[in-house]
Scaffold this motif. Structure first.
Motif, mmCIF file in Angstrom:
data_model
loop_
_atom_site.group_PDB
_atom_site.id
_atom_site.type_symbol
_atom_site.label_atom_id
_atom_site.label_comp_id
_atom_site.label_asym_id
_atom_site.label_seq_id
_atom_site.Cartn_x
_atom_site.Cartn_y
_atom_site.Cartn_z
ATOM 1 N N CYS A 1 2.615 -2.833 -2.334
ATOM 2 C CA CYS A 1 1.719 -2.979 -1.475
ATOM 3 C C CYS A 1 1.766 -1.535 -0.551
ATOM 4 C CB CYS A 1 1.683 -4.071 -0.525
ATOM 5 S SG CYS A 1 0.980 -5.664 -1.728
ATOM 6 N N THR B 1 -0.059 -2.681 6.161
ATOM 7 C CA THR B 1 0.319 -3.828 7.143
ATOM 8 C C THR B 1 0.929 -4.891 6.232
ATOM 9 O OG1 THR B 1 -1.481 -3.004 8.655
ATOM 10 C CG2 THR B 1 -0.555 -5.491 8.919
ATOM 11 N N ILE B 2 0.325 -5.356 5.216
ATOM 12 C CA ILE B 2 0.919 -6.605 4.259
ATOM 13 C C ILE B 2 2.045 -6.137 3.806
ATOM 14 C CG2 ILE B 2 0.477 -7.858 2.234
ATOM 15 C CD1 ILE B 2 -1.097 -8.998 4.502
ATOM 16 N N THR C 1 -0.081 -9.351 11.474
ATOM 17 C CA THR C 1 -0.473 -9.380 10.041
ATOM 18 C C THR C 1 -1.846 -9.970 10.119
ATOM 19 O OG1 THR C 1 1.614 -9.497 9.268
ATOM 20 C CG2 THR C 1 -0.233 -10.555 7.767
ATOM 21 N N TRP D 1 -4.802 -2.536 5.494
ATOM 22 C CA TRP D 1 -4.513 -3.621 4.984
ATOM 23 C C TRP D 1 -3.240 -3.782 3.986
ATOM 24 C CZ3 TRP D 1 -4.904 -6.734 0.377
ATOM 25 C CH2 TRP D 1 -4.720 -8.017 0.565
ATOM 26 N N THR E 1 -9.621 -5.906 9.090
ATOM 27 C CA THR E 1 -9.937 -5.116 7.888
ATOM 28 C C THR E 1 -11.034 -5.950 6.752
ATOM 29 O OG1 THR E 1 -7.813 -5.700 6.663
ATOM 30 C CG2 THR E 1 -8.030 -3.606 7.562
ATOM 31 N N LEU E 2 -10.796 -7.275 6.656
ATOM 32 C CA LEU E 2 -11.401 -7.847 5.817
ATOM 33 C C LEU E 2 -13.142 -8.239 6.395
ATOM 34 C CD1 LEU E 2 -9.065 -10.900 5.008
ATOM 35 C CD2 LEU E 2 -9.812 -9.068 3.401
ATOM 36 N N GLY F 1 -10.027 1.073 5.255
ATOM 37 C CA GLY F 1 -9.748 -0.353 5.551
ATOM 38 C C GLY F 1 -8.469 -1.187 4.547
ATOM 39 N N ILE G 1 -4.784 -7.626 11.850
ATOM 40 C CA ILE G 1 -5.149 -6.545 10.725
ATOM 41 C C ILE G 1 -5.828 -6.957 9.503
ATOM 42 C CG2 ILE G 1 -4.200 -4.799 9.456
ATOM 43 C CD1 ILE G 1 -4.153 -4.111 12.576
ATOM 44 N N SER G 2 -5.574 -8.203 9.082
ATOM 45 C CA SER G 2 -6.124 -8.861 7.987
ATOM 46 C C SER G 2 -7.678 -9.149 8.449
ATOM 47 C CB SER G 2 -5.274 -10.023 7.343
ATOM 48 O OG SER G 2 -4.093 -9.538 6.872
ATOM 49 N N TYR G 3 -7.771 -9.702 9.570
ATOM 50 C CA TYR G 3 -9.134 -9.998 9.939
ATOM 51 C C TYR G 3 -9.864 -8.907 10.304
ATOM 52 C CZ TYR G 3 -12.416 -11.350 13.514
ATOM 53 O OH TYR G 3 -13.837 -11.296 14.378
ATOM 54 N N LEU H 1 -13.018 -4.037 2.659
ATOM 55 C CA LEU H 1 -11.720 -3.749 2.251
ATOM 56 C C LEU H 1 -12.176 -2.473 1.083
ATOM 57 C CD1 LEU H 1 -9.670 -6.624 1.079
ATOM 58 C CD2 LEU H 1 -9.235 -5.157 2.998
#
Length: 269
Positions: free
Chosen positions: A143, A100-101, A77, A97, A84-85, A93, A80-82, A89
């Motif tokens: 999500c 995955t979330i 988590t 995100w 895509t951010l 992307g 992937i957050s790092y 977004l």
């Protein structure tokens, strides 16, 4: 020796009587010596002790595997957050995100809420666990479905790759699982149509199938051009391994619950 002094032999005594005071010996009483036998330990008590010890070892193993699973979920988590951010977004992307979330984090945690080996929720009451389960799966389903829908709209619902087809399947199962969840929530009101046990078992099956397909879709997502262009080959292999480990460890609790419900259903019918 005169006739009066001759000894008189007694038939009942072994001593001779010469006319003096008669001595009578008290009869001997038998003396019993207690014999101590070696102690025998009950096999049942030993078996019960071994059973408790084996159960404690199994519980500690489940706690350890759950901690390992939490680490895998957290790493996937966060990374992937790092990723895509950092790149923004938008488009793919945002899709990566959200799924995955939704699936790898919220849904993975939601399906493990009632699992006894979950170190995060083991001390909560069942009602509290049920509330957390509903919140997490609502967030995860929302999500995940939104992320899958974004990609399907981009592709015009023409998905030819394995990743795309599995993603559409996960999307459909997610909608069905959330709908069956509402039916399970009001199972007491519709028990004339379907028994609560059968209703909840059907909901568990759909939710578990959605989760498995979603994480397999995540596995194939690391082979797409978006991820290959942003990570090295070794890191792609690492993410695949972590996703599969998370899938296997997260599925243990739901499979136990589903098996128990199927067992109860077979006993009723």
């Amino acid at each position: 020796m005169s006739e009066s002094q001759q000894p008189v032999l007694s038939r009942t005594q072994t001593s001779a009587d010469y006319g003096s005071t008669i001595r009578t010996e008290s009869p001997r009483r038998p003396t019993f010596i207690p014999i101590e036998y070696p102690r025998r330990y009950s096999k049942m008590a030993h078996g019960t002790l071994s059973g408790h010890e084996a159960q404690n070892r199994l519980q500690r193993l489940e706690y350890f595997l759950n901690v390992l699973n939490q680490m895998c979920i957290g790493f996937i988590t966060i990374y992937i957050s790092y990723l895509t951010l950092r790149t923004g977004l938008s488009g793919t992307g945002l899709h990566a995100w959200l799924v995955t979330i939704g699936f790898s984090f919220f849904m993975a945690e939601g399906v493990m809420i009632h699992y006894g080996g979950n170190v995060l929720t083991n001390g909560y009451k069942r009602q509290t666990k049920t509330t957390i389960h509903w919140v997490l799966l609502t967030l995860g389903g929302g999500c995940g479905a939104a992320g899958a829908l974004i990609k399907m709209i981009q592709k015009g619902f023409l998905l030819q790759s394995t990743h795309g087809r599995l993603g559409m399947t996960a999307f459909v199962l997610c909608i069905l699982a959330m709908s069956s969840g509402l039916a399970a929530l009001f199972s007491g009101r519709i028990k004339k149509l379907i028994t609560p046990l059968l209703n909840k078992a059907f909901h568990n099956f759909l939710g578990f199938a959605c989760f498995v397909i979603a994480l397999v879709t995540q596995y194939y997502g690391y082979q797409t051009g978006y991820f290959k262009s942003r990570s090295e080959t070794d890191f792609q292999i690492l993410m695949k391994c972590l996703t599969l480990i998370s899938l296997v460890l997260s599925s243990y609790g739901p499979m136990k619950a589903l098996y128990q419900k199927c067992k109860n259903i077979s006993q009723q019918f």
